[in-house]
Enzyme design. Structure first.
Site, PDB file in Angstrom:
ATOM      1  N   CYS A 238       0.735  -1.398   0.187  1.00 55.35           N
ATOM      2  CA  CYS A 238       0.028  -0.068  -0.134  1.00 55.35           C
ATOM      3  C   CYS A 238       0.990   1.230   0.050  1.00 55.35           C
ATOM      4  CB  CYS A 238      -0.843  -0.066   1.291  1.00 55.35           C
ATOM      5  SG  CYS A 238      -2.202  -1.487   1.119  1.00 55.35           S
ATOM      6  N   HIS A 317      12.478   1.369   5.149  1.00 55.29           N
ATOM      7  CA  HIS A 317      12.480   0.026   4.646  1.00 55.29           C
ATOM      8  C   HIS A 317      13.032  -0.769   6.003  1.00 55.29           C
ATOM      9  CE1 HIS A 317      11.761  -3.588   2.609  1.00 55.29           C
ATOM     10  NE2 HIS A 317      11.372  -3.124   1.530  1.00 55.29           N
ATOM     11  N   HIS A 401      -1.998  19.867   6.789  1.00 53.58           N
ATOM     12  CA  HIS A 401      -2.715  18.895   6.476  1.00 53.58           C
ATOM     13  C   HIS A 401      -2.218  17.550   6.554  1.00 53.58           C
ATOM     14  CE1 HIS A 401      -5.550  21.851   5.059  1.00 53.58           C
ATOM     15  NE2 HIS A 401      -4.654  22.206   4.375  1.00 53.58           N
ATOM     16  N   HIS A 405      -2.407   6.984   5.447  1.00 59.69           N
ATOM     17  CA  HIS A 405      -3.188   5.699   4.370  1.00 59.69           C
ATOM     18  C   HIS A 405      -4.398   5.222   5.284  1.00 59.69           C
ATOM     19  CE1 HIS A 405      -3.789   1.988   2.566  1.00 59.69           C
ATOM     20  NE2 HIS A 405      -2.890   1.427   3.448  1.00 59.69           N
ATOM     21  N   HIS A 434     -14.397   5.588   5.233  1.00 56.06           N
ATOM     22  CA  HIS A 434     -15.789   5.393   5.371  1.00 56.06           C
ATOM     23  C   HIS A 434     -16.257   5.162   3.892  1.00 56.06           C
ATOM     24  CE1 HIS A 434     -19.941   6.554   5.885  1.00 56.06           C
ATOM     25  NE2 HIS A 434     -19.868   5.896   6.904  1.00 56.06           N
ATOM     26  N   ASN A 438     -10.247   0.718   2.013  1.00 50.58           N
ATOM     27  CA  ASN A 438      -8.962   0.912   1.686  1.00 50.58           C
ATOM     28  C   ASN A 438      -8.777   0.521   0.347  1.00 50.58           C
ATOM     29  OD1 ASN A 438      -6.258   0.222   1.568  1.00 50.58           O
ATOM     30  ND2 ASN A 438      -6.122  -1.291   3.202  1.00 50.58           N
TER      31      ASN A 438
END
Length: 506
Positions: A238, A317, A401, A405, A434, A438
């Site tokens: 993702c 990573h 802002h 994710h 909502h 995802n």
């Protein structure tokens, strides 16, 4: 009566203590605010006396002093010429070698057709009708859905609407084409871009990697030029959307005056899990159809029409750690059913990855006041072995802002807590989860689209996109708004933004 009197006294004492705490918190707030203003303008305050002394000294100089200074410069003409030449040479080298600015001209998020919407009831009835899940698995999925933060209007691929489902290669290609081409068509329309002007194409999709590749599908559809630099990123989870932006940024440093298009998506059709292993059922409940296309440019002429400028990309990573490597893992269960397993250690590992990421990002974005507090706290702990809690920098001082994710409710809750954010800072993430679920690597773009649709993005505002992915990775991208940004035409929030924010139950 006496007991009642005691209760009243205790209540009064409690109210008094509460009032003291409120006043103390207000006092701390203003002390910290004053400290930040002092550190922000410290250089200016230090320079004022020096400038005043210089002006005063210059005012005291006589005409003979000025003439003497002029004669001194004439006798050192060679030195002045050499210094001037070095200054011009250094300025030229700086201009030629500095990184090129990368601008985000516009982006587009795919809005699936309404017939692909699925609510809780339909989801559970369909899962039961497939016959692949036992009662325990069905109950588990129901509980996950109720606590997930997903609403009743998310989207599943067409292949999942049949009984039995049709997770074929043809259906997977169909999903990929609908999402990618839908986002790109809208992007090209909004920007009036000729597809043949694209010099760089980066596509990321973790679980679906056909031959020819997804990037080749786009090149074929839009008849892109033959010397295009195309890349197809797979298996990166993702957080691959930020990785794709980073790759495009690096390519735009090499190739002059060109456009780069990044397409971030995920494909669900062939990656739905039809087994009963609990850790592999969670993705079924969370992942939904979605994708985004982003247009980047290194042309200085595009600054006037661009929405944002890329400021930083920081990638972390943790794959060297075995626990991190296996916490999001595609595998087969005991019955040979393929799915993605999520470890119980996922949130702990995500927290570790986030800590490493912000350790690198912090010095790049935090004001000097926050960095001084962090260094002083760290030094006190190391030098005096003091029992001092590590100072958590206030990233609200650096960003206006946040696009976290939308991996799940727990992910957003954890970052809200760890970064000490307020509900308004995670509103875009919660509402995206909502409304769309995802959508993997594209979720951070649906969140940015939400912020734009609400009219909250002003010139000079800074945005932090944070994404997590298998491997395990935590990646950040920082953008600066170049103007007051409005929502692009055909924004995915266009028809429903007035209904948000909504109260999340569960």
């Amino acid at each position: 009566m006496e007991g009642g009197g005691a209760q009243v006294q205790n209540g009064g004492a409690g109210e008094g203590t509460g009032g003291v705490h409120v006043r103390q918190n207000v006092r701390r707030k203003y002390v910290k605010l004053g400290y930040h203003y002092l550190m922000k303008h410290l250089m200016t305050l230090c320079l004022v006396p020096i400038v005043a002394m210089t002006v005063d000294k210059a005012g005291q100089m006589s005409s003979d002093d000025v003439l003497h200074l002029w004669l001194h410069l004439q006798h050192n003409l060679v030195t002045v010429a050499v210094c001037s030449a070095l200054l011009v040479f250094g300025a030229t080298v700086y201009v030629m070698t500095r990184p090129r600015s990368v601008y985000l001209v516009d982006f587009s998020c795919y809005l699936p057709p309404s017939d692909l919407r699925v609510n809780y009831k339909d989801f559970m009835e369909h899962s039961k009708a497939t016959g692949d899940f036992d009662d325990s698995s069905l109950e588990f999925q129901r509980r996950i859905l109720e606590r997930s933060g997903l609403g009743e209007e998310t989207y599943v691929p067409d292949a999942m609407r049949y009984i039995p489902p049709r997770p074929t290669m043809a259906k997977a290609r169909e999903e990929a084409e609908q999402v990618m081409f839908g986002a790109l068509d809208n992007l090209f329309t909004n920007t009036s871009l000729n597809p043949k002007d694209i010099g760089i194409l980066v596509v990321n999709c973790s679980l679906f990697n056909p031959t020819p590749s997804l990037s080749a599908m786009i090149i074929n559809r839009y008849k892109l030029r033959g010397n295009i630099r195309s890349f197809n990123l797979g298996g990166m989870g993702c957080s691959a959307g930020v990785i794709a932006i980073d790759l495009a940024k690096d390519m735009l440093q090499v190739h002059r005056n060109t456009y780069a298009v990044v397409v971030s998506t995920e494909n669900i059709t062939q990656n739905w899990y039809f087994g009963n292993k609990k850790s592999m059922l969670i993705p079924n409940c969370l992942f939904r159809v979605g994708g985004a296309a982003i247009l980047l440019s290194n042309k200085s002429s595009d600054r006037r029409r661009a929405k944002y400028k890329l400021v930083h990309v920081v990638r972390t990573h943790c794959g060297a750690d075995d626990r991190a490597f296996h916490c999001v893992y595609q595998e087969q269960d005991d019955r040979g059913k393929t799915g993605v397993s999520l470890s119980k250690d996922l949130m702990a590992i995500a927290g570790m990855a986030l800590k490493t990421n912000i350790t690198t990002l912090g010095p790049l974005v935090l004001p000097i006041s926050e960095q001084v507090l962090f260094v002083l706290t760290l030094a006190a702990k190391k030098l005096f072995n003091a029992n001092i809690r590590p100072y958590i920098p206030d990233f609200k001082m650096a960003f206006d802002h946040f696009c976290i994710h939308a991996g799940g409710r727990a992910v957003i809750d954890e970052l809200e807590k760890n970064l000490q954010l307020q509900p308004k800072h995670v509103e875009a993430s919660r509402m995206t989860l909502h409304r769309f679920g995802n959508t993997s690597s594209s979720s951070i773009w649906y969140e940015l689209a939400y912020t734009e649709a609400k009219g909250r993005m002003r010139k000079g505002h800074r945005l932090w996109q944070i994404a997590f992915g298998s491997g395990f990775k935590c990646n950040s991208a920082v953008w600066e708004a170049l103007r007051n940004v409005k929502a692009s035409p055909n924004s995915p929030w266009m028809q429903c933004i007035d209904r948000y924010p909504v109260e999340i139950k569960g």
